[in-house]
Design an enzyme around this catalytic site. Structure first.
Site, mmCIF file in Angstrom:
data_model
loop_
_atom_site.group_PDB
_atom_site.id
_atom_site.type_symbol
_atom_site.label_atom_id
_atom_site.label_comp_id
_atom_site.label_asym_id
_atom_site.label_seq_id
_atom_site.Cartn_x
_atom_site.Cartn_y
_atom_site.Cartn_z
ATOM 1 N N HIS A 218 0.816 -1.208 0.000
ATOM 2 C CA HIS A 218 0.000 0.000 0.000
ATOM 3 C C HIS A 218 0.856 1.268 0.000
ATOM 4 O O HIS A 218 0.384 2.341 0.378
ATOM 5 C CB HIS A 218 -0.959 0.022 1.197
ATOM 6 C CG HIS A 218 -1.843 -1.183 1.275
ATOM 7 N ND1 HIS A 218 -2.863 -1.420 0.378
ATOM 8 C CD2 HIS A 218 -1.834 -2.233 2.139
ATOM 9 C CE1 HIS A 218 -3.458 -2.561 0.697
ATOM 10 N NE2 HIS A 218 -2.856 -3.068 1.742
ATOM 11 N N GLU A 258 -6.536 12.536 -2.299
ATOM 12 C CA GLU A 258 -6.351 11.238 -2.936
ATOM 13 C C GLU A 258 -7.692 10.565 -3.221
ATOM 14 O O GLU A 258 -8.633 10.645 -2.422
ATOM 15 C CB GLU A 258 -5.490 10.338 -2.049
ATOM 16 C CG GLU A 258 -4.125 10.948 -1.756
ATOM 17 C CD GLU A 258 -3.139 9.937 -1.199
ATOM 18 O OE1 GLU A 258 -3.572 8.828 -0.820
ATOM 19 O OE2 GLU A 258 -1.939 10.254 -1.158
ATOM 20 N N GLU A 270 -8.762 10.305 1.030
ATOM 21 C CA GLU A 270 -8.273 11.110 2.133
ATOM 22 C C GLU A 270 -7.583 12.350 1.590
ATOM 23 O O GLU A 270 -7.327 12.473 0.392
ATOM 24 C CB GLU A 270 -7.277 10.314 2.985
ATOM 25 C CG GLU A 270 -6.041 9.859 2.197
ATOM 26 C CD GLU A 270 -5.122 8.990 3.019
ATOM 27 O OE1 GLU A 270 -4.657 9.461 4.075
ATOM 28 O OE2 GLU A 270 -4.869 7.846 2.609
ATOM 29 N N ARG A 274 0.112 17.809 3.783
ATOM 30 C CA ARG A 274 1.565 18.001 3.717
ATOM 31 C C ARG A 274 2.006 17.886 2.270
ATOM 32 O O ARG A 274 1.200 17.598 1.370
ATOM 33 C CB ARG A 274 2.269 16.927 4.544
ATOM 34 C CG ARG A 274 1.880 15.504 4.126
ATOM 35 C CD ARG A 274 2.667 14.456 4.864
ATOM 36 N NE ARG A 274 2.135 13.116 4.680
ATOM 37 C CZ ARG A 274 2.372 12.329 3.639
ATOM 38 N NH1 ARG A 274 3.132 12.775 2.655
ATOM 39 N NH2 ARG A 274 1.848 11.119 3.553
#
Length: 634
Positions: A218, A258, A270, A274
């Site tokens: 992942h 995302e 999500e 950053r």
């Protein structure tokens, strides 16, 4: 105006931020652990402050120590980088409370998006509550943090409770927050994200899309911008959703939203509050410096006009010190040389001679290619990686080259299951029948000071090498005309200690050779020189289980004691190293006659962990080396 900036991070991202700061005339401050005392980021900064200890928990996760370091070094701003405390609202507040400039989004925005469950509700999405067989497969995810930690795919309803418990424990260990949630798992989806950049005056830019579908554990391996194959309508929808997410939390600075794209639809995953590891591909396509823009926003400047126009295509590959053929097991040791051809971008926190340790992520570098078209960018990156000199521990370089040249990728038809389908073929060992000969000839030249030719005919010289797990012998002679190969059809055109030119059946090829102890790199192939007479002291009894890497024994399998019957592939113990947990399995079916490992023990590669006496029934089976199964831990 910011005068001196501290990066609350290490490695590649710290070096990358420092590069922009030098361009802007801003002083730089690094923090480093004891393990990183001689690391590149600590050497290139104008000032460096020690964080006592080695592990992340002792050092880069200690926000209080980092704030003190910034004040002590005279920094007036802190950049969080990515990873560690980069999405920690408490740390952001501590920086601001100390009177420093925070080069990141407001703490409230970090908090709003820190929990994936809260973020989904902000976007009008509710997690699955009562899971039924009709909902399967599902994905259990940690509400806080990312990087694949606290994540489990569940395909059978009876496995759900166990997956929830395991994910909670892992999330609590990694993030200090054991909250998890369940969402539908979309098979064969693509991971697509949108880069956003927002100022304090309410302007939000959506800087195109990125595809990050090639992933292991992942975690992303290859990224590109723009995401290929999206319709104009879907690309606009993704941009609108990303801007909506940023506005919903009053976001400022650089961030990433995302999505999983499947069946022509976008599913919100999500928002990462950053800078992302893959930001260079967006920089290449839009011709901007996102770190410079972060600093400008933190200083209160407005984004002028609209987003710049996108140009061409960019692809990034993450070079890891890991062995993809052994379940991505991370590798440690000395990085003797890291060099890529001109024409591509190299972002790294390492330089020649640096040590790859056990405490941090095994990413060595990011290599980025930009070109007018996707096909050209992909070809350019694959060629650069193939010609790169990466001397030291095993890396994923060959996997990256083959991935970039795989038909599924070149046609833009990849998804997040790419490595599930193709890993075995992509990790076939690289072989060249002439590589051992080239290594032997270079070694002969390096050792020969006065020439080796003798007037009396002699037996051919022979050297043995291990290549791709198989033993190969190279045979050659010293002749009046120089070195000569014993193999028919092979002519030695030139040989010295660093370069060998061979002509095989009329085709001339050049081999660059570098030797570091018994490790020999011939072009892109690594060989191990074997001794002429093996040392009996180094021989191990059949069934010996050796540590495949340095690390800490975190636990032993329950109910497995000396004298117990064990089977090949059965879990025996778990090692923790480089932010991952590695399951070490029994090498052969038999009886556990000795167990030397204990919980909490520090081990080095090759250390004897246990001995299994093979059963007579299985004694003729070929034993397998320990194959660690890895998952993220911290």
């Amino acid at each position: 105006m910011i005068k001196n900036l501290l990066v609350a991070n290490r490695g590649e991202i710290a070096c990358r931020v420092f590069r922009t700061c030098r361009t802007l005339g801003i002083g730089t401050v690094a923090v480093h652990s004891d393990a990183d005392a001689d690391a590149l980021h600590a050497r290139v900064a104008d000032a460096a402050v020690r964080l006592p200890g080695d592990t992340p928990a002792e050092t880069y996760l200690r926000g209080d120590l980092i704030v003190k370091a910034a004040v002590a070094a005279g920094a007036d701003a802190v950049h969080p980088g990515y990873g560690f405390l980069s999405e920690n609202a408490g740390f952001a507040r501590a920086v601001l409370d100390a009177g420093l400039v925070w080069v990141g989004p407001p703490p409230a925005a970090i908090e709003a998006m820190a929990s994936k469950t809260r973020a989904k509700r902000l976007m009008g999405i509710a997690p699955l509550e009562d899971v039924t067989a009709a909902d399967l497969p599902v994905l259990v995810k940690a509400a806080a943090g990312g990087g694949g930690r606290g994540m489990r795919i569940v395909r059978r309803l009876e496995d759900l409770e166990g997956a929830l418990a395991a994910a909670r424990a892992e999330a609590a260990s990694a993030f200090g927050d054991g909250e998890v949630f369940v969402e539908p798992y979309l098979e064969n989806g693509r991971h697509v994200e949108v880069q956003v950049l927002a100022d304090t005056q309410g302007t939000v830019w959506a800087l195109g899309t990125r595809d990050c579908s090639l992933q292991r554990r992942h975690q992303k391996v290859v990224e590109e911008a723009p995401a290929p194959g999206l319709t104009d309508g879907l690309a606009r929808e993704l941009a609108e959703l990303a801007v909506r997410a940023a506005r919903a939390v009053g976001y400022t600075g650089a961030g990433t939203v995302e999505f999983l794209v499947a069946g022509g639809r976008a599913h919100f995953l999500e928002m990462n509050t950053r800078l992302q590891v893959e930001h260079p591909v967006t920089e290449a396509v839009f011709g901007i410096d996102l770190v410079a823009e972060q600093i400008r926003v933190a200083e209160g400047h407005a984004l002028e006009g609209g987003p710049p126009r996108a140009r061409g295509h960019a692809v990034e590959a993450r070079l890891y010190a890991e062995d993809p053929a052994r379940d991505w097991a991370p590798q440690t040791g000395t990085l003797h040389r890291l060099a890529v051809p001109d024409g591509v971008r190299l972002d790294t926190g390492y330089t020649d001679g640096d040590t790859i340790g056990v405490h941090y992520d095994p990413m060595l570098a990011k290599v980025v290619a930009h070109a007018p078209t996707r096909a050209e960018a992909v070809r350019k990156l694959a060629g650069a990686l193939e010609r790169a000199a990466v001397h030291g521990p095993v890396t994923n370089r060959d996997l990256l080259v083959r991935s970039l040249r795989h038909e599924e990728f070149t046609r833009g038809r990849m998804d997040t299951g790419f490595y599930d389908r193709h890993l075995a073929a992509l990790t076939e060992p690289a072989r060249d029948p002439c590589a051992p000969l080239a290594a032997a000839l270079a070694d002969a030249c390096g050792r020969s000071r006065f020439g080796g030719w003798r007037n009396v005919p002699s037996q051919p010289q022979a050297k043995r090498y291990l290549m791709a797990g198989e033993e190969h012998e190279a045979r050659y002679r010293h002749t009046r005309a120089g070195l000569a190969a014993e193999d028919d059809g092979v002519r030695v055109v030139h040989a010295d200690a660093c370069r060998v030119v061979l002509e095989v059946d009329g085709v001339r090829r050049t081999y660059e050779v570098a030797r570091y102890g018994d490790r020999v790199h011939v072009g892109g192939i690594a060989l191990t020189a074997l001794p002429r007479f093996p040392d009996p002291a180094l021989q191990r009894a059949p069934g010996s289980l050796l540590a495949p890497m340095p690390g800490t024994v975190v636990r032993l399998a329950g109910g497995v004691d000396e004298g117990a019957a064990v089977r090949a592939g059965q879990p025996l113990l778990w090692l923790e190293a480089m932010k991952m947990e590695h399951k070490i399995t029994v090498p052969v079916t038999g009886t556990l006659t000795a167990l030397h490992a204990t919980a909490g023990q520090q081990v080095e590669p090759g250390m004897l962990l246990a001995v299994v006496r093979p059963d007579q029934e299985h004694g003729e089976q070929r034993e397998q080396p320990p194959s660690p199964r890895t998952r993220e831990t911290t």
